[in-house]
Structures are given as C-alpha cells and as structure tokens.
Design a protein around this motif. Structure first.
Motif, PDB file in Angstrom:
ATOM      1  N   ASP A 162       0.863  -1.175   0.000  1.00 31.90           N
ATOM      2  CA  ASP A 162       0.000   0.000   0.000  1.00 31.90           C
ATOM      3  C   ASP A 162       0.903   1.230   0.000  1.00 31.90           C
ATOM      4  OD1 ASP A 162      -2.614  -1.327   0.269  1.00 31.90           O
ATOM      5  OD2 ASP A 162      -1.804  -1.979   2.197  1.00 31.90           O
ATOM      6  N   ARG A 163       0.562   2.201  -0.840  1.00 38.54           N
ATOM      7  CA  ARG A 163       1.370   3.426  -0.959  1.00 38.54           C
ATOM      8  C   ARG A 163       0.635   4.605  -0.334  1.00 38.54           C
ATOM      9  NH1 ARG A 163       3.005   4.276  -7.023  1.00 38.54           N
ATOM     10  NH2 ARG A 163       4.099   6.005  -6.052  1.00 38.54           N
ATOM     11  N   GLN A 164       1.417   5.504   0.272  1.00 44.27           N
ATOM     12  CA  GLN A 164       0.897   6.744   0.852  1.00 44.27           C
ATOM     13  C   GLN A 164      -0.284   6.474   1.787  1.00 44.27           C
ATOM     14  OE1 GLN A 164       2.404   9.793   0.596  1.00 44.27           O
ATOM     15  NE2 GLN A 164       4.009   8.562  -0.360  1.00 44.27           N
ATOM     16  N   VAL A 165      -0.045   5.614   2.757  1.00 46.63           N
ATOM     17  CA  VAL A 165      -1.073   5.192   3.703  1.00 46.63           C
ATOM     18  C   VAL A 165      -1.231   6.246   4.801  1.00 46.63           C
ATOM     19  CG1 VAL A 165      -1.740   3.414   5.379  1.00 46.63           C
ATOM     20  CG2 VAL A 165      -0.560   2.774   3.253  1.00 46.63           C
ATOM     21  N   ALA A 166      -2.442   6.762   4.947  1.00 47.30           N
ATOM     22  CA  ALA A 166      -2.719   7.752   5.994  1.00 47.30           C
ATOM     23  C   ALA A 166      -2.677   7.082   7.362  1.00 47.30           C
ATOM     24  CB  ALA A 166      -4.087   8.383   5.771  1.00 47.30           C
ATOM     25  N   VAL A 167      -2.013   7.738   8.293  1.00 45.85           N
ATOM     26  CA  VAL A 167      -1.926   7.236   9.665  1.00 45.85           C
ATOM     27  C   VAL A 167      -2.442   8.326  10.596  1.00 45.85           C
ATOM     28  CG1 VAL A 167      -0.394   6.435  11.491  1.00 45.85           C
ATOM     29  CG2 VAL A 167       0.067   5.805   9.129  1.00 45.85           C
ATOM     30  N   PRO A 168      -3.596   8.083  11.214  1.00 43.31           N
ATOM     31  CA  PRO A 168      -4.128   9.088  12.136  1.00 43.31           C
ATOM     32  C   PRO A 168      -3.374   9.063  13.473  1.00 43.31           C
ATOM     33  CG  PRO A 168      -5.560   7.184  12.090  1.00 43.31           C
ATOM     34  CD  PRO A 168      -4.483   6.940  11.065  1.00 43.31           C
TER      35      PRO A 168
ATOM     36  N   ARG B  76      -5.540  11.895  23.451  1.00 41.71           N
ATOM     37  CA  ARG B  76      -6.593  11.987  24.477  1.00 41.71           C
ATOM     38  C   ARG B  76      -7.927  11.498  23.946  1.00 41.71           C
ATOM     39  NH1 ARG B  76      -5.042  17.551  27.708  1.00 41.71           N
ATOM     40  NH2 ARG B  76      -2.894  16.941  28.088  1.00 41.71           N
ATOM     41  N   ASP B  77      -7.877  10.303  23.389  1.00 49.08           N
ATOM     42  CA  ASP B  77      -9.067   9.630  22.857  1.00 49.08           C
ATOM     43  C   ASP B  77      -9.701  10.321  21.656  1.00 49.08           C
ATOM     44  OD1 ASP B  77      -8.866   7.588  24.770  1.00 49.08           O
ATOM     45  OD2 ASP B  77      -9.966   8.803  26.239  1.00 49.08           O
ATOM     46  N   GLU B  78      -8.995  11.273  21.048  1.00 51.05           N
ATOM     47  CA  GLU B  78      -9.502  11.926  19.841  1.00 51.05           C
ATOM     48  C   GLU B  78      -8.598  11.552  18.667  1.00 51.05           C
ATOM     49  OE1 GLU B  78     -10.220  16.371  17.955  1.00 51.05           O
ATOM     50  OE2 GLU B  78      -9.878  16.154  20.094  1.00 51.05           O
ATOM     51  N   ARG B  79      -9.220  11.152  17.583  1.00 47.49           N
ATOM     52  CA  ARG B  79      -8.491  10.791  16.369  1.00 47.49           C
ATOM     53  C   ARG B  79      -8.272  12.049  15.536  1.00 47.49           C
ATOM     54  NH1 ARG B  79      -9.212   5.764  12.451  1.00 47.49           N
ATOM     55  NH2 ARG B  79      -8.611   6.782  10.530  1.00 47.49           N
TER      56      ARG B  79
ATOM     57  N   ARG C 155       1.686  10.232   6.394  1.00 53.14           N
ATOM     58  CA  ARG C 155       1.510   9.250   5.323  1.00 53.14           C
ATOM     59  C   ARG C 155       2.733   8.363   5.255  1.00 53.14           C
ATOM     60  NH1 ARG C 155      -3.133   9.762   3.442  1.00 53.14           N
ATOM     61  NH2 ARG C 155      -4.104  11.722   2.966  1.00 53.14           N
ATOM     62  N   LEU C 156       2.499   7.067   5.350  1.00 55.96           N
ATOM     63  CA  LEU C 156       3.572   6.096   5.185  1.00 55.96           C
ATOM     64  C   LEU C 156       3.852   5.979   3.696  1.00 55.96           C
ATOM     65  CD1 LEU C 156       2.206   3.217   7.459  1.00 55.96           C
ATOM     66  CD2 LEU C 156       3.593   5.181   8.121  1.00 55.96           C
TER      67      LEU C 156
ATOM     68  N   TYR D  22       5.971   6.982  12.981  1.00 50.57           N
ATOM     69  CA  TYR D  22       5.101   6.230  12.075  1.00 50.57           C
ATOM     70  C   TYR D  22       4.860   4.811  12.595  1.00 50.57           C
ATOM     71  CZ  TYR D  22       5.681   9.843   8.457  1.00 50.57           C
ATOM     72  OH  TYR D  22       5.673  11.004   7.731  1.00 50.57           O
ATOM     73  N   LEU D  23       5.912   4.166  13.076  1.00 55.46           N
ATOM     74  CA  LEU D  23       5.767   2.813  13.613  1.00 55.46           C
ATOM     75  C   LEU D  23       4.822   2.821  14.815  1.00 55.46           C
ATOM     76  CD1 LEU D  23       9.458   1.506  13.418  1.00 55.46           C
ATOM     77  CD2 LEU D  23       7.530   0.826  11.954  1.00 55.46           C
TER      78      LEU D  23
END
Length: 135
Positions: free
Chosen positions: A58-64, A68-71, A77-78, A107-108
């Motif tokens: 997977d390319r350019q994977v968004a990582v939220p 404090r429990d908020e996304r 982006r990985l 990222y990890l």
C-alpha cells in the motif's frame, strides 16, 4: 519508551522475511536507477518490484494520530506499507539525520507496526543510506 534494534530480534521470522524482500528490492532498484532521482520515482519502482515479488504493498497510507481519545488526521503518510507489517520511509536527500529516524519511529508507533526501514536512495552505496528499526 521504545527499544530500537538494528538486528533481527523482536520480530517474527515471517516479518523478517518481508524485511529481507524490501532490502533486496531496494538494493536492486538502487543498482538500476542510481542516486539523484525524486523520492516518488524510488517509491513507485520499489512498490512495483515488491508487488512483482508477490507482496501486498500500500502506498501513501494515511496514519491518524490519537490524542486523548480523539483521532486527528495530522497528514502522516507512510510511503509504503508492505504486507501490513513493514513500514518503508523513502528519502532522496544529502544525508539522513536523527529527525528522519524519529519520523519513522513515530510512524511505527502510530501505525502499530514493529518493523520499519528508512532508505535514502541519494547515496553512492545504498547501505550508507539504509536504517532498519524495530519498535
């Protein structure tokens, strides 16, 4: 706190095998392309070679980020996520710095993946621009 390792400890043989495939493909791409191209070119070629090797990429994977429990979508982006088990961060810069290692560790942590590679393709010898990190 994290434990950073350069060896093969702390991840499964399956994950290490995926990591070896990433390394092999990166070295092959660098041999053929050489240094001096844009990161996006190396990303495309490396992803293509890994897919040809039968791996899910997977390319350019968004990582939220969760704070404090908020996304929060902070724009992380990985570059590549291989088999959902290995993160690959690609650079094409003069030299890797500690901030690049910190970026990969972040990222990890947020992707909950344990193995990552930081690869700077803008080197005469790729091994000089290669870092393996285990979280």
């Amino acid at each position: 706190m994290h434990n950073e390792h350069d060896g093969t400890e702390s991840v499964s043989p399956e994950v290490n095998q995926i990591g070896r495939a990433v390394m092999d493909a990166a070295f092959a791409a660098h041999r053929e392309l050489g240094p001096g191209l844009l990161e996006s070119v190396y990303e495309h070629c490396l992803a293509q070679d890994l897919v040809r090797a039968g791996l899910q990429v997977d390319r350019q994977v968004a990582v939220p980020v969760t704070y404090r429990d908020e996304r929060i979508d902070a724009g992380f982006r990985l570059d590549l996520l291989v088999e959902r088990q290995v993160v690959v961060e690609i650079k094409s810069i003069d030299a890797l710095a500690s901030i690049h290692t910190a970026q990969l560790l972040t990222y990890l942590r947020f992707s909950q993946v344990r193995l990552g590679y930081l690869i700077n393709f803008n080197t005469g010898r790729l091994r000089d621009g290669f870092r393996r990190l285990v979280l």
